[in-house]
Design an enzyme around this catalytic site. Structure first.
Site, mmCIF file in Angstrom:
data_model
loop_
_atom_site.group_PDB
_atom_site.id
_atom_site.type_symbol
_atom_site.label_atom_id
_atom_site.label_comp_id
_atom_site.label_asym_id
_atom_site.label_seq_id
_atom_site.Cartn_x
_atom_site.Cartn_y
_atom_site.Cartn_z
ATOM 1 C CD GLU A 24 -18.317 9.096 -10.304
ATOM 2 O OE1 GLU A 24 -17.450 8.436 -10.883
ATOM 3 O OE2 GLU A 24 -19.057 8.634 -9.423
ATOM 4 C CB ILE A 29 -18.101 5.606 -13.551
ATOM 5 C CG1 ILE A 29 -18.829 4.261 -13.506
ATOM 6 C CG2 ILE A 29 -18.931 6.672 -14.257
ATOM 7 C CD1 ILE A 29 -20.028 4.242 -12.566
ATOM 8 C CG ASP A 79 -0.918 1.261 -3.743
ATOM 9 O OD1 ASP A 79 -1.468 1.973 -2.879
ATOM 10 O OD2 ASP A 79 -0.369 0.184 -3.476
ATOM 11 C CG ASP A 92 -5.013 4.508 -0.486
ATOM 12 O OD1 ASP A 92 -4.629 3.337 -0.260
ATOM 13 O OD2 ASP A 92 -5.327 4.901 -1.626
ATOM 14 C CG ASP A 148 -1.805 1.184 1.344
ATOM 15 O OD1 ASP A 148 -1.950 1.910 0.336
ATOM 16 O OD2 ASP A 148 -2.354 1.424 2.436
ATOM 17 C CB SER A 173 -12.832 -17.198 11.331
ATOM 18 O OG SER A 173 -13.646 -17.708 12.369
#
Lengths: 126, 424
Positions: B86, B75, B51, B31, B27, B105
Site C-alpha cells: 500500500e 492491495i 462487515d 459502516d 451491514d 432515478s
C-alpha cells in the site's frame, strides 16, 4: 388516483399475458401456469416468490381465464378485478382501445361471471 | 380494495416496502457498506471486505495494510523487502479520490426490461431475475454512468458499461471499490436533504471525494395534474442546494470536489417518441407513447406530468422552470466555487443533452429514441448511460482535470500482483 400504480401494474400484466398467449400460441391457462415457474423458490430476503405467485394464480386464474375468453381488454379486466376504478369527479383512465359499450357497459355485462368467481374468493365487496 | 392484502401479492408488497429505506439491509458493523450485493449493498457501494469491523471499508486511508486490507481495495501485504505494498503502490503523495453520486432515478439507472412488456421479445427465463430487480428498486447502479462496474450479460440488461468510477479506477487502481451511489428514484432537491445523510465518509480518516450532485429531473417532475404549482421554485432550489453544500462541507474530507449537474430538457423525449409504438402496443400496433404517457398521467402515477404529456405548452412551461433552476445551479457554482473550506464547486450542464445532440448528428433525425428506455419512455438507457460516462469523463479531463485525482504510475504493478483486486 383511480387505482394508481396497482391499476397500472394490473393493466400492463394482463396486457402482456394476453399477447404472450397470442404470440407464443399458448392457451391462457398454459401461460398462467408458466407465470410462476421461472421465479426463484426463495428471494434473498426469504420471500417464497414462487409459492406466492402460485397462490395468486390459483386465486385469480379461473376468473382471468373466463374474462380472457370473452375477449375483454386489459382495462376492462383490471376494472373487473377492482385494481382500477374511476373516482368521483375524475376522468376514466384507459390504455387499450375503448371496448364496445365502454368500460362500465362491459362490466355490467360481465356481472354474472364476476359474481360467480369473486364471491368464491370471499372478497367482501362482492 | 387493497391489492397488497391479497394472498400472493402480500409478500411481494412487503418485499417492495423493505427496500424503501435505501440503506444497506445487511451491514453488521453499521459502516454503510455491505458484503452482499442487492438491497443497497455492493451494487450501490463498494463491497465491504469485513462487515464486522467498522474501520475496514472502502475509502479509508489505511495505516499500512501489512496484514489486512483496511480500505478493501485489494492491495495489502508486504514486498520482498518487507515494505507494505500500500505504501509503494498507493503512495501518500498521490491524490486518490472516491466517487459519490447524489441523484435521482437517472443516476441510479432505472430500467425495466423490455422483454417483460413486449410479447414478441418475451421469455419466461427473463423473470428468473425478478427478485434481484425488485431488491434493487428497478435500478441498475452497477451499470450506471457514475458508479457502473460490471458487464452483466443477462439479455434483460443489454449494452456497454462505461462509468466515471471505472475511468477513475483505470487512472488509479488504488481507488478500487471506492464508490457510493446514493441516488433514489423520484428524488428532488428536498428529498436530497435526507438522502445525502446516507453518505458514509469519515472527514479525517478517509480519502477525499468527487461528488456528483445530479438531480436532473424531479424538481420539475411530479405526478400532480397541476404540475407547475408543485415544481421547485428557484428560491427553494438555491436554498436546498446551499444546504446540501453546507452539509457536504461539514461531513466529507478536505480537498473534495463537487459537480452540480444541470437539469435535462425533457422536451426531447416527446419529440423523439411521439410517433413510436410503446412495447406493449407493438404487437397490435395500438398504443403509442403519447397514449402511454397520458394513461400514466391519468392515474397520477407518472414520474413526470411536465415532460410526459402531449400538451406542448405544458412541456414548454416545464422547460422554462428547468432553465431557471439551471441558472440557479450555475450561479451557486460560480459564487461558491471556492467558498467552502473542504470542497470546490463547479457546474456541468446536463451531459445527457450533449450526448443526445451528438447521437442525432451522427445517426440522423429521429434516432434519439435509441437512447431512451423503451418501457418507461423517459429514462436514459444503457447505451445512453455509457455515452454520458464517456462524455463526462472527457469534459472533466479537459476542463477540471484536478477533479479526477492523480494518474498512478504503479497501475501495471498493481494489476500484475493483485489481478482483479478481489473483484467487486
Amino acid at each position: 388516483i383511480n387505482g394508481g400504480y396497482y391499476c397500472f401494474g394490473c393493466t400492463m400484466a394482463v396486457g402482456v399475458l394476453q399477447q404472450i398467449a397470442e404470440v407464443h400460441n399458448a392457451s391462457i391457462s398454459e401461460s398462467l401456469e408458466s407465470v410462476c415457474k421461472y421465479l426463484p423458490e426463495l428471494s434473498s430476503r426469504g420471500t417464497h416468490m414462487r409459492r406466492e405467485c402460485q397462490t395468486l394464480i390459483r386465486l385469480l386464474g379461473p376468473v382471468l381465464i373466463e374474462l380472457f375468453y370473452t375477449h375483454e381488454t386489459p382495462d376492462v379486466i383490471c376494472h373487473a378485478l377492482r385494481f382500477c376504478y374511476t373516482e368521483t369527479g375524475e376522468r376514466e383512465c384507459r390504455l387499450f382501445p375503448l371496448p364496445k359499450g365502454g368500460i362500465p357497459g362491459r362490466l355490467e355485462k360481465l356481472r354474472p361471471i364476476l359474481r360467480k368467481h369473486l364471491v368464491k374468493l370471499n372478497i367482501p365487496e362482492f | 380494495l387493497e391489492p397488497c392484502s391479497w394472498p400472493g401479492l402480500k409478500r411481494i408488497c412487503e418485499l417492495a416496502d423493505s427496500v424503501l429505506d435505501h440503506n444497506p439491509a445487511v451491514d453488521l458493523d453499521g459502516d454503510g457498506f455491505s458484503s452482499v450485493e442487492a438491497l443497497r449493498g455492493s451494487a450501490w457501494r463498494g463491497r465491504d471486505c469485513s462487515d464486522v469491523q467498522k474501520n475496514i471499508r472502502p475509502g479509508v486511508i489505511p495505516d499500512s495494510d501489512k496484514d489486512l486490507d483496511a480500505n478493501c481495495n485489494g492491495i495489502y501485504g508486504v514486498d520482498a523487502n518487507g515494505v507494505p505494498y500500500e505504501e509503494t503502490l498507493c503512495p501518500k503523495n498521490l491524490t486518490s479520490r472516491g466517487i459519490v453520486v447524489i441523484g435521482d432515478s437517472a443516476m441510479a439507472h432505472f430500467h425495466i426490461p423490455e422483454q417483460w412488456v413486449d410479447a414478441e421479445l418475451f421469455t419466461w427465463e427473463s423473470f428468473s431475475h425478478l427478485p434481484y430487480v425488485l431488491e434493487n428498486e428497478f435500478d441498475w447502479p452497477m451499470m450506471s454512468s457514475t458508479t457502473g462496474f460490471v458487464n452483466i450479460t443477462w439479455p434483460i440488461s443489454p449494452g456497454p458499461v462505461h462509468s466515471i468510477y471505472l475511468q477513475m479506477k483505470e487512472r488509479n487502481r488504488c481507488v478500487h471499490r471506492d464508490y457510493q451511489n446514493l441516488a433514489v428514484n423520484g428524488a428532488d432537491s428536498f428529498d436530497t436533504q435526507y438522502n445525502q445523510k446516507r453518505l458514509s465518509r469519515d472527514p479525517v480518516n478517509d480519502y477525499p471525494l468527487l461528488v456528483l450532485f445530479a438531480l436532473v429531473g424531479n424538481d420539475v417532475c411530479n405526478s400532480y395534474p397541476d404540475t407547475l404549482s408543485h415544481m421547485t421554485t428557484p428560491e427553494e432550489m438555491r436554498n436546498n442546494v446551499l444546504k446540501s453544500l453546507e452539509y457536504l462541507n461539514s461531513t466529507i474530507p478536505a480537498d473534495s470536489k463537487v459537480l452540480l449537474v444541470g437539469l435535462a430538457d425533457g422536451r426531447v423525449l416527446y419529440d423523439s417518441m411521439y410517433q413510436r409504438f410503446h412495447p406493449i402496443g407493438r404487437h397490435n400496433q395500438d398504443i403509442t407513447y403519447p397514449q402511454f404517457y397520458d394513461y400514466f398521467g391519468c392515474l397520477q402515477a407518472t414520474p413526470c406530468q411536465g415532460w410526459m404529456t402531449s400538451n406542448a405548452t405544458l412541456r414548454d412551461l416545464t422547460f422554462e422552470r428547468a432553465d431557471k433552476l439551471n441558472q440557479v445551479l450555475f450561479d451557486v457554482a460560480k459564487t461558491y466555487k471556492n467558498k467552502f473550506t473542504n470542497l470546490e464547486v463547479n457546474f456541468l450542464e446536463c451531459p445527457l443533452m450533449t450526448v443526445l445532440e451528438d447521437w442525432e448528428r451522427v445517426h440522423g433525425p429521429g434516432s434519439i429514441h435509441q437512447l431512451v428506455e423503451a418501457v418507461d419512455g423517459f429514462h436514459p438507457n444503457q447505451k445512453a448511460q455509457s455515452l454520458i460516462a464517456q462524455y463526462s469523463w472527457k469534459y472533466l479531463g479537459k476542463y477540471l482535470p484536478h477533479y479526477l485525482g492523480d494518474l498512478n504510475p504503479h497501475n501495471h504493478q498493481i494489476r500484475d500482483i493483485f489481478g482483479d483486486q478481489g473483484g467487486h
